[in-house]
Design an enzyme around this catalytic site. Structure first.
Site, PDB file in Angstrom:
ATOM      1  N   SER A 176       0.865  -1.052   0.199  1.00  0.00           N
ATOM      2  CA  SER A 176      -0.104   0.435   0.108  1.00  0.00           C
ATOM      3  C   SER A 176       1.080   1.440  -0.020  1.00  0.00           C
ATOM      4  O   SER A 176       0.274   2.002  -0.637  1.00  0.00           O
ATOM      5  CB  SER A 176      -1.079   0.409   1.005  1.00  0.00           C
ATOM      6  OG  SER A 176      -0.120   0.468   2.574  1.00  0.00           O
ATOM      7  N   HIS A 204      -5.266  -2.860  -2.924  1.00  0.00           N
ATOM      8  CA  HIS A 204      -4.959  -2.468  -3.491  1.00  0.00           C
ATOM      9  C   HIS A 204      -4.246  -3.148  -5.112  1.00  0.00           C
ATOM     10  O   HIS A 204      -3.621  -3.201  -5.938  1.00  0.00           O
ATOM     11  CB  HIS A 204      -3.477  -1.427  -3.407  1.00  0.00           C
ATOM     12  CG  HIS A 204      -3.594  -0.721  -1.927  1.00  0.00           C
ATOM     13  ND1 HIS A 204      -4.098   0.000  -2.267  1.00  0.00           N
ATOM     14  CD2 HIS A 204      -3.357  -1.305  -0.353  1.00  0.00           C
ATOM     15  CE1 HIS A 204      -4.235   0.798  -0.995  1.00  0.00           C
ATOM     16  NE2 HIS A 204      -3.762  -0.098  -0.094  1.00  0.00           N
ATOM     17  N   LYS A 235     -11.736   0.374  -2.076  1.00  0.00           N
ATOM     18  CA  LYS A 235     -11.049   1.270  -3.189  1.00  0.00           C
ATOM     19  C   LYS A 235     -11.272   1.141  -4.975  1.00  0.00           C
ATOM     20  O   LYS A 235     -12.031   1.906  -5.012  1.00  0.00           O
ATOM     21  CB  LYS A 235      -9.340   0.684  -3.088  1.00  0.00           C
ATOM     22  CG  LYS A 235      -8.911   1.007  -1.406  1.00  0.00           C
ATOM     23  CD  LYS A 235      -7.681   0.353  -0.667  1.00  0.00           C
ATOM     24  CE  LYS A 235      -7.512   0.226   0.852  1.00  0.00           C
ATOM     25  NZ  LYS A 235      -7.259   1.622   1.394  1.00  0.00           N
TER      26      LYS A 235
HETATM   27  C1  PLP Z   1      -2.697  -2.698   2.394  1.00  0.00           C
HETATM   28  C2  PLP Z   1      -4.349  -2.667   2.936  1.00  0.00           C
HETATM   29  N1  PLP Z   1      -5.088  -3.365   4.028  1.00  0.00           N
HETATM   30  C3  PLP Z   1      -6.237  -2.988   4.070  1.00  0.00           C
HETATM   31  C4  PLP Z   1      -6.466  -1.969   4.609  1.00  0.00           C
HETATM   32  C5  PLP Z   1      -7.923  -1.793   4.551  1.00  0.00           C
HETATM   33  O1  PLP Z   1      -9.078  -1.118   3.828  1.00  0.00           O
HETATM   34  P1  PLP Z   1      -9.979  -0.435   4.552  1.00  0.00           P
HETATM   35  O2  PLP Z   1     -10.217   0.867   4.319  1.00  0.00           O
HETATM   36  O3  PLP Z   1     -11.562  -1.328   3.847  1.00  0.00           O
HETATM   37  O4  PLP Z   1     -10.426  -0.185   6.070  1.00  0.00           O
HETATM   38  C6  PLP Z   1      -5.582  -0.870   3.955  1.00  0.00           C
HETATM   39  C7  PLP Z   1      -6.305   0.118   3.295  1.00  0.00           C
HETATM   40  O5  PLP Z   1      -6.216   1.056   4.490  1.00  0.00           O
HETATM   41  C8  PLP Z   1      -4.402  -1.169   3.117  1.00  0.00           C
HETATM   42  O6  PLP Z   1      -4.324  -0.201   2.329  1.00  0.00           O
END
Ligand code: PLP
Length: 419
Positions: A176, A204, A235
């Site tokens: 991310s 992502h 996303k």
């Molecule tokens: C790699 C990763 N996993 C999980 C999440 C969490 O997802 P959500 O925004 O749906 O809680 C994010 C987002 O911040 C992320 O970048």
């Protein structure tokens, strides 16, 4: 000064103080931020679905048909027909037996890691994994072995050390904050050889790479092979909520033991219907994914022309690693003055000394906008006294994750501030 006042003052002193900024209107390539028109270069609305008319309409209609909220947790009365429809569609899209909706990606990771590992076992986690995975490791009460970023040799070493106590390997597919891709085939091979389950977080990856935007797992021909694939609806799918794509027995275990599913209200029907509409659009219009990738290539090339080292990224996430937190903030503010918004990301979201501007490309940006943004960022860096040549390498190993170290506990959580 109060204790809270002292803590806030310390954060300001260290360049780590955060605040929210207000966006007027939907997440598009151009927004009004705190009253100022800017090019938005840090939103995860990668494919432009959050502000797509059909997605908006589907969400509005769902609010009228099913109501605004799900009313209770999934295991009480919160699982509605619209949840079932999206789960079926996601399973088909991800090539798994089933899929299970969660309230968010954070909750999904917390639930999956917590449910699939426990005290006395070992979870193997990439050092740059998201805070939700780190928190899942903590909640599981398992020992955590943190392997160096994307380092399969280090992972193999840890698996041997665990001497049969290993329960889970967990990695992001597209990282991310770095925009690089995990070596999934090699990791899957290790998981198979050591008899350990593999969880891949495609937050992502979904919608951004692989055939038809099906993600990095599909790109590596590993569909149906991974123990559980986590994805968010928040996303590329432009909505809110998340899912775990997996086999029926894994889903049944999650329903019975994932605390973040059991003890939290089900995702709201408008968000679910919006994600369903986005998924349908993605399947109808796979060229959006190509547009996103082409835009990402343009931005990387233009940034390289400005002297930035962006070679670590191969995706729509392009970090400009600055190093020092205060300097990263100054570059961010200087770019904002010139009409480009790329949020600075600082510890604990990223390791100390690797503060950065995390740029996120959208399929809806024009190439000219991206070229201009690269020029603005070049000027902003100069104005803030940052010379790209002094940048830190992208991956910085955590001190406690060196070969030879005993099985270590998870690093401090990296809070997902802008993600
Ligand atoms: C790699 C990763 N996993 C999980 C999440 C969490 O997802 P959500 O925004 O749906 O809680 C994010 C987002 O911040 C992320 O970048």
């Amino acid at each position: 000064m109060s204790e809270i006042g002292a803590r806030l003052a310390e954060l300001k002193e260290l360049g780590l103080y955060r605040r929210t900024r207000l966006v007027s209107g939907p997440q598009g390539p151009n927004v009004v931020l705190d009253g100022q028109p800017v090019l938005l270069l840090c939103s995860n609305n990668y494919l432009g679905f959050a502000d797509h008319e059909k997605v908006q309409q589907a969400a509005a209609e769902a609010a009228l048909r099913w109501g605004v909220g799900a009313g209770s947790s999934r295991l009480v009365s919160g699982t509605m027909t619209i949840h079932g429809r999206l789960e079926k569609r996601l399973a088909a899209f991800k090539g798994t037996q089933t899929a299970l909706l969660f309230g968010s990606g954070y909750l999904a990771n917390l639930g999956v890691v917590g449910a699939l590992s426990g005290a006395g076992e070992v979870v193997f986690s990439d050092e740059l994994n998201h805070a939700s995975i780190i928190d899942g490791c903590r909640l599981s009460r398992a020992d955590t072995f943190i392997y160096r970023h994307n380092d399969v040799e280090h992972l193999a070493w840890g698996l041997k050390q665990a001497a049969g106590r290993g329960s889970l390997i967990v990695t992001e597919s597209v990282f991310s904050m770095d925009g690089d891709v995990a070596p999934l085939e090699e990791i899957a091979d290790l998981a198979r050889r050591f008899g350990v389950r593999l969880v891949v977080d495609e937050a992502h990856g979904t919608g951004c790479l692989g055939p038809g935007g099906r993600g990095a797992v599909a790109d590596a021909s590993l569909e149906g092979v991974i123990g559980a694939v986590v994805g968010t609806l928040g996303k590329a799918l432009g909505s809110y909520g998340a899912y775990v794509a997996c086999a029926e027995d894994v889903a049944a275990l999650l329903v019975n033991s994932a605390r973040s599913l059991i003890f939290s209200t089900a995702p709201p029907p408008p968000a679910v219907a919006g994600a369903l509409a986005a998924l349908e659009l993605l399947e109808e219009q796979p060229r959006r994914v190509e547009r996103l990738q082409a835009n990402a290539s343009v931005l990387r090339a233009e940034l390289a022309r400005e002297g930035f080292d962006v070679a670590g990224s191969s995706t729509q996430i392009v970090p400009i690693i600055v190093g020092d937190a205060s300097t990263a903030m100054r570059v961010c503010e200087a770019a904002l003055e010139r009409g480009v918004f790329a949020q600075a990301i600082r510890p604990p979201t990223v390791p100390p000394g690797t503060s950065r501007l995390r740029l996120a490309v959208m399929a809806t940006h024009t190439k000219e906008e991206l070229r201009e943004a690269a020029r603005v960022l070049g000027h902003a860096a100069l104005q803030a006294g940052f010379r790209p040549a002094t940048a830190m390498p992208v991956a910085v190993a955590q001190e406690h994750a060196r070969p030879g170290a005993p099985l270590a506990s998870a690093p401090p959580p990296r809070h997902a501030d802008a993600a």
